[in-house]
Design an enzyme around this catalytic site. Structure first.
Site, PDB file in Angstrom:
ATOM      1  N   HIS A  41       0.856  -1.241  -0.044  1.00  0.00           N
ATOM      2  CA  HIS A  41       0.010  -0.094  -0.033  1.00  0.00           C
ATOM      3  C   HIS A  41       0.677   1.483   0.059  1.00  0.00           C
ATOM      4  CE1 HIS A  41      -4.357  -1.444   0.701  1.00  0.00           C
ATOM      5  NE2 HIS A  41      -3.454  -2.483   0.419  1.00  0.00           N
ATOM      6  N   HIS A 162      -1.297 -12.580  -1.755  1.00  0.00           N
ATOM      7  CA  HIS A 162      -2.428 -12.953  -1.046  1.00  0.00           C
ATOM      8  C   HIS A 162      -2.533 -14.444  -0.588  1.00  0.00           C
ATOM      9  CE1 HIS A 162      -5.157  -9.446  -2.772  1.00  0.00           C
ATOM     10  NE2 HIS A 162      -4.338  -9.201  -1.863  1.00  0.00           N
TER      11      HIS A 162
END
Length: 247
Positions: A41, A162
């Protein structure tokens, strides 16, 4: 290639060791996914067109944004590490976060990722709306990543992050290629009410795209190639948009 305004020519081996060890002292497998997400992020705001964003530590000013919900916990872990490290030497947030993401991958059994040090921190938040949205389809994801300088292959490789965390792709604390095998199996189509527990809409969208599917199949069948390609893509990610101190 990404712009690197001031490339650090070399970083003392001892300096790197202190930083890596300092991060490891405050890390656990349970915290790994959050720390890797923090790196994504921070770096993921990079925009190739206007050269804004990137791996610059600005995430510390952006925790109130909806897309960064929950990252305050991960930042608190690194605040403790930063305090300890800075008893010995100074460290930028950008370097600390980049190293933490790499250490998270390694701790969970993924590839060892070398991280160049010497990034400078931003003093203001990055522009909003630069991170890939979870609701994007494959076409939208490919366009978004292309604007950051990443190919479809790199998009798919990085999405493999993920595999750790609570997205439903195998063990939450094991970094492997389970993500790609589950995308091929499309287990969410037969899991009834549990479908929303398996991945994000953007994860599931990859399996519906022919170009992405090609790489999903390759990584599902070859974990070593996934590890190698993830390592290279992560290095590129955490160098994106970085400004470097001169040593």
């Amino acid at each position: 290639m990404f712009p690197q305004h001031h490339i650090a020519k070399a970083v003392d081996v001892g300096e790197a060791s202190i930083l890596h060890n300092g991060v490891r002292n405050f890390m656990s497998k349970a915290k790994a996914a959050g720390l890797l997400r923090l790196a994504f992020h921070d770096a993921g705001t990079f925009d190739l067109d206007d050269k804004s964003g990137g791996m610059n530590g600005s995430i510390v000013y952006e925790l109130d944004r909806p897309e960064n919900a929950g990252l305050n916990k991960s930042l608190k872990v690194l605040e403790k590490a930063k305090m300890e490290i800075e008893k010995i030497q100074q460290v930028s947030w950008a370097d600390l976060i980049a190293v933490a993401g790499a250490e998270a991958v390694s701790l969970c059994g993924g590839p060892v990722i070398p991280v160049q040090l010497g990034r400078l921190d931003a003093r203001t938040p990055d522009p909003q709306g630069k991170l890939p949205q979870e609701t994007l389809d494959a076409s939208g994801l490919k366009k978004c990543f292309l604007k950051k300088g990443f190919s479809t292959q790199e998009l798919v490789a990085l999405s493999g992050a993920h595999t750790i965390g609570n997205k439903g792709f195998g063990s939450p604390v094991v970094f492997d290629n389970a993500y790609f095998n589950i995308l091929l199996e499309k287990t969410w189509t037969s899991s009834g009410g549990m479908s929303s527990m398996i991945g994000l809409p953007s994860d599931r969208a990859l399996a519906e795209d022919e170009e992405c599917l090609r790489w999903i199949k390759i990584y599902a069948g070859d974990q070593a190639k996934f590890f190698n390609d993830f390592r290279n893509a992560y290095i590129k990610l955490v160098n994106s948009g970085a400004s470097w101190r001169i040593v």
